[in-house]
Design a protein around this motif. Sequence first.
Motif, PDB file in Angstrom:
ATOM      1  N   GLU A  75      -6.894 -11.794  11.665  1.00 16.67           N
ATOM      2  CA  GLU A  75      -5.474 -11.481  11.504  1.00 16.67           C
ATOM      3  C   GLU A  75      -5.358 -10.343  10.496  1.00 16.67           C
ATOM      4  N   THR A  76      -5.471  -9.122  10.974  1.00 19.76           N
ATOM      5  CA  THR A  76      -5.468  -7.959  10.085  1.00 19.76           C
ATOM      6  C   THR A  76      -4.070  -7.692   9.541  1.00 19.76           C
ATOM      7  N   ALA A  77      -4.020  -7.030   8.394  1.00 12.91           N
ATOM      8  CA  ALA A  77      -2.752  -6.678   7.754  1.00 12.91           C
ATOM      9  C   ALA A  77      -2.518  -5.177   7.899  1.00 12.91           C
ATOM     10  N   ASN A  78      -1.396  -4.810   8.524  1.00 13.90           N
ATOM     11  CA  ASN A  78      -1.013  -3.406   8.643  1.00 13.90           C
ATOM     12  C   ASN A  78      -0.243  -2.997   7.391  1.00 13.90           C
ATOM     13  N   LYS A  99      -8.881  -6.680  -3.469  1.00 13.86           N
ATOM     14  CA  LYS A  99      -8.351  -8.010  -3.727  1.00 13.86           C
ATOM     15  C   LYS A  99      -6.833  -7.981  -3.592  1.00 13.86           C
ATOM     16  N   ARG A 100      -6.272  -9.152  -3.369  1.00 12.29           N
ATOM     17  CA  ARG A 100      -4.823  -9.240  -3.253  1.00 12.29           C
ATOM     18  C   ARG A 100      -4.166  -8.759  -4.547  1.00 12.29           C
ATOM     19  N   GLY A 101      -3.193  -7.852  -4.408  1.00  5.46           N
ATOM     20  CA  GLY A 101      -2.490  -7.303  -5.560  1.00  5.46           C
ATOM     21  C   GLY A 101      -3.035  -5.977  -6.034  1.00  5.46           C
ATOM     22  N   ASP A 102      -4.204  -5.544  -5.533  1.00  4.39           N
ATOM     23  CA  ASP A 102      -4.746  -4.242  -5.920  1.00  4.39           C
ATOM     24  C   ASP A 102      -3.838  -3.121  -5.420  1.00  4.39           C
ATOM     25  N   VAL A 103      -3.709  -2.052  -6.218  1.00 10.95           N
ATOM     26  CA  VAL A 103      -2.870  -0.918  -5.839  1.00 10.95           C
ATOM     27  C   VAL A 103      -3.583  -0.107  -4.759  1.00 10.95           C
ATOM     28  N   LEU A 104      -2.879   0.140  -3.646  1.00  9.81           N
ATOM     29  CA  LEU A 104      -3.434   0.928  -2.549  1.00  9.81           C
ATOM     30  C   LEU A 104      -2.978   2.374  -2.629  1.00  9.81           C
ATOM     31  N   ALA A 263      -2.153  -4.467  -2.046  1.00  6.03           N
ATOM     32  CA  ALA A 263      -2.837  -5.206  -0.986  1.00  6.03           C
ATOM     33  C   ALA A 263      -2.220  -6.603  -0.864  1.00  6.03           C
ATOM     34  N   PRO A 264      -1.833  -7.022   0.342  1.00  7.49           N
ATOM     35  CA  PRO A 264      -1.246  -8.355   0.510  1.00  7.49           C
ATOM     36  C   PRO A 264      -2.279  -9.465   0.587  1.00  7.49           C
ATOM     37  N   VAL A 268     -11.182  -5.795   3.557  1.00 10.63           N
ATOM     38  CA  VAL A 268     -11.824  -4.480   3.584  1.00 10.63           C
ATOM     39  C   VAL A 268     -10.842  -3.477   4.178  1.00 10.63           C
ATOM     40  N   VAL A 269     -10.697  -2.325   3.518  1.00  9.70           N
ATOM     41  CA  VAL A 269      -9.801  -1.284   3.986  1.00  9.70           C
ATOM     42  C   VAL A 269     -10.429  -0.581   5.190  1.00  9.70           C
ATOM     43  N   THR A 270      -9.635  -0.384   6.229  1.00 11.28           N
ATOM     44  CA  THR A 270     -10.110   0.329   7.406  1.00 11.28           C
ATOM     45  C   THR A 270      -8.972   1.148   7.991  1.00 11.28           C
ATOM     46  N   ARG A 271      -9.343   2.178   8.731  1.00 11.02           N
ATOM     47  CA  ARG A 271      -8.389   3.067   9.411  1.00 11.02           C
ATOM     48  C   ARG A 271      -7.358   3.631   8.430  1.00 11.02           C
ATOM     49  N   ARG A 272      -7.817   4.096   7.286  1.00  6.61           N
ATOM     50  CA  ARG A 272      -6.910   4.726   6.319  1.00  6.61           C
ATOM     51  C   ARG A 272      -6.498   6.090   6.847  1.00  6.61           C
ATOM     52  N   ASP A 273      -5.189   6.297   6.962  1.00  5.81           N
ATOM     53  CA  ASP A 273      -4.671   7.533   7.526  1.00  5.81           C
ATOM     54  C   ASP A 273      -3.514   8.039   6.667  1.00  5.81           C
TER      55      ASP A 273
END
Length: 394
Positions: A75-78, A99-104, A263-264, A268-273
Amino acid sequence: MTDTPHHITAPQRLDHPNRADHLDSPERVKERDRKRRRLLILIVSVVVVSAFVKLISLLFFSNTVSTDNAYVGAETANISAMINGQVIAVKVSDTQQVKRGDVLLILDPSDANIAVAQAQAQLAKAQRQFNQSSANIDGLNAQLLVSQDDILRAKAQVVQAEVHLERIAAEFNRRLKLSQSGAISKEELATAQSAYNSARADIEVAKAGLTQAESKRNAAQSTLNASKALIEGTTQANLPDILVAKAQLKQAQLDLQRTVIRAPLDGVVTRRDVQVGQRLAPGVTVMMIVPVSKLYVDANFKESQLQRVRVGQSVILTADLYGSRIKYSGKVMGLSGGTGSAFALIPAQNASGNWIKVVQRLPVRIQLNPQQLAEHPLRVGLSMNATIELNSKQ
């Protein structure tokens, strides 16, 4: 003559030297029997082995169903912005663990700060208007008392003017009678007439003053009622205008908080655009976070395999990534509401005349063991082999 038969029989033996070979010799009979026995033994062996394999299959393998048409999912998070803004910092990159709460990423907060200041000013204005309305009520009450006094004064003036008119009218009537007998001059009669007209005008003026005083009293009463209707039974804590201003302030503060996107969940971060300087619109996905510690497997079993599959049954899984040496234990979470073809973008049209029956597959959701995932991490989309133990506890 005696030599002729011997001469004749000799050629006969020479013409058929292998005639005895056409008869079965004991050796050939034995060889043929040995071949038949070997063939019979081979056939019996095949039958016995097949029956043994069937028996083993019934005893040990009929209580499981397997498929290699299985894949890892999550269940990925957009991640998207909830307000308009320009990106001023990007804190993560692809494949980075968060981690949850990290600044993106961070958006420019200038507009949001201005909106907060405006909302604070609107709230202060609403509170001041409430205080002013409260003070106006006291002033309107005092004004209403003054208006009541003015009405009493105007009524007294009307009474006074009426008494004066009666006296002037009596004097005028007396002089009018005297003028008819010639006892007074025309000038005296004219003076009395003027005094009478003036007294009548004074009454009209007094009545107009009374009407004006009553109008002022009514206006003051209406203003007082309106002021009371605005704030009567309320305080600064529940006045509608103040509540609206507070809600606008909260919205502005929330928009300010949303300039920092966090981050909710862990993953792992993926498809960063997204890049610094890019202006984002609400709802546009800029990256995804895959919760690698909460992966599952969707195993597509044939419909003929699902008769005994139930929620809660144990599952043994292996990943092509690690091979058969690493086994995962799972549990059936549920069966999909429809086959893959039923939910396809272009569903199959089975009503056509050239229909050919195809065995359908139904996705079965399998929960993975978090501890095993931590020891042997997986990623979304990897191929898996799943075996459901049909006799396991349900």
